[in-house]
Enzyme design. Structure first.
Site, PDB file in Angstrom:
ATOM      1  N   TYR A  20      49.152  23.583  31.512  1.00 16.86           N
ATOM      2  CA  TYR A  20      48.558  25.169  31.284  1.00 16.86           C
ATOM      3  C   TYR A  20      47.795  25.881  32.189  1.00 16.86           C
ATOM      4  CZ  TYR A  20      46.333  29.126  29.185  1.00 16.86           C
ATOM      5  OH  TYR A  20      45.921  30.461  28.970  1.00 16.86           O
ATOM      6  N   SER A  62      42.555  32.398  33.069  1.00 15.68           N
ATOM      7  CA  SER A  62      41.961  31.587  31.931  1.00 15.68           C
ATOM      8  C   SER A  62      40.817  30.501  32.424  1.00 15.68           C
ATOM      9  CB  SER A  62      42.976  30.791  31.157  1.00 15.68           C
ATOM     10  OG  SER A  62      42.158  29.559  30.625  1.00 15.68           O
ATOM     11  N   GLU A  81      40.577  27.534  31.608  1.00 15.41           N
ATOM     12  CA  GLU A  81      41.229  26.375  31.914  1.00 15.41           C
ATOM     13  C   GLU A  81      41.537  26.084  33.375  1.00 15.41           C
ATOM     14  OE1 GLU A  81      42.801  23.845  29.856  1.00 15.41           O
ATOM     15  OE2 GLU A  81      41.006  24.441  28.336  1.00 15.41           O
TER      16      GLU A  81
END
Ligand code: GDD
Length: 325
Positions: A151, A127, A129
């Site tokens: 996360y 991701s 992120e």
């Protein structure tokens, strides 16, 4: 006939990927939780239209034995690991389950594949992120990681594990570093679907306000069906590598709002209420992806514009609501 195993098959990406692989002639297996089978009309809604063509296995992805048995049974040629706790803004209480779902599950799958099907090609869903508060923009495969959420940390740890299996155990593991990707099948907790479904409700007289957090937040939003094409392409290459998949274009939540409300001829400013609970203390500033490598090596490119995607999401939500009224 190639056999594919998908974790998270009932999610947005899993369902589009299953459709793609069926079209390509694959035998498609998926792992779902027992609760999902028991509540199929809700939890399997994204794959109900395919259910007769799929082979579903009940299992828990963070349980090693459960995954081991399924891999032993399926002996896949390709495995797509999409299952994850994917909502970024969880509270402190959820940290342990996010870490367990995202890291332990990746380990369970990689270890099972290594033992039972070492020739199986594995896709790992990374991701944007993982870049978090990135030092450079746009980000590519060489940009240093600097995650800002549990996360992001869990995905980065699993990403390193996947790389380790590639380098030390010689498994074919490719990782996609995917930026936000949306569609009418997006979960309701994500901002795009929250907006599209509320716009649909407002249009039909079923709601009169929309509560949001930071509407000046910026994201690189793509169209989910395009992103599963990239996942498949990564596993067809000669060598397993990592690829950034993104549009390279930033939009604000405000842009999304403006487009979505304009589909039904309304001005978003009249309906928005700020809710401070939806603000994120560790908000990532401007994640924008440079997918030159994927475009060049995989021949991948986005097919739908931001405006077309927003329109499709709002119109599909209106249709769903009208059908269920
Ligand atoms: N969810 C949500 N709800 N987000 C809001 C709201 C709200 O009411 N108001 C503003 N936002 C802002 C968030 O602060 C964030 O900046 C942006 O909208 C997008 O939030 P999400 O849609 O929840 O997605 P995300 O960017 O946190 O994460 C998604 O994309 C990642 C990158 O691909 C998820 O799909 C992740 O799993 C994924 O890794």
């Amino acid at each position: 006939m190639k056999r594919a195993l998908i974790t998270g098959i009932n999610g947005q990406d899993g369902s589009y990927l299953a459709e793609l692989l069926l079209t390509l002639g694959y035998e498609v297996h998926g792992i779902v939780r027992r609760e999902a089978i028991e509540d199929a009309s809700h939890r399997l809604v994204n794959i109900l239209h395919l259910i007769d063509k799929l082979k579903l296995h009940v299992g828990a992805v963070d349980n090693h034995l459960s995954i081991y048995k399924i891999v032993a049974n399926v002996r896949p040629d390709e495995c797509y690991h999409l299952a994850a706790s994917s909502f970024v803004s969880y509270t402190f209480d959820d940290e342990a389950s996010v870490l367990s779902n995202n890291f332990t599950a990746t380990h369970a799958l990689l270890a099972s594949v290594k033992e039972l099907s070492p020739h199986c090609r594995v896709y790992f869903a990374g991701s944007s992120e993982m870049f978090g508060n990135a030092r450079f923009s746009p980000q590519n495969e060489s940009t240093p990681f600097n995650p800002r959420s549990v996360y992001g940390i869990s995905k980065l740890a699993a990403f390193h594990l996947a790389r380790n299996y590639r380098e030390h155990h010689k498994l074919f593991v490719a990782a996609g570093i995917l930026y936000n990707h949306e569609s009418p099948r997006r979960g309701y907790q994500f901002v795009t679907r929250k907006i599209s479904t509320t716009v649909a409700k407002i249009h039909l007289g079923l709601a009169d306000r929309l509560e949001l957090g930071n509407i000046d937040a910026l994201r690189d939003w793509g169209y989910a069906p395009d992103y599963v094409v990239a996942m498949h392409a990564m596993l067809q290459q000669e060598k397993p590598e990592d690829y950034v998949i993104a549009t390279g274009v930033l939009h604000s939540v405000r842009d999304f709002l403006s487009e979505a409300f304009s589909v039904v001829g309304l001005d978003y400013e009249a309906y928005i209420h700020t809710n401070l609970d939806h603000f994120r203390p560790g908000e990532v500033v401007s994640l924008c992806g440079d997918s030159s490598k994927a475009r060049h090596t995989l021949g991948w490119q986005p097919t739908k514009s931001f405006k077309q995607m927003v329109k499709e999401m709002v119109l599909t939500d209106i249709e769903h609501l009208e059908r269920n009224q």
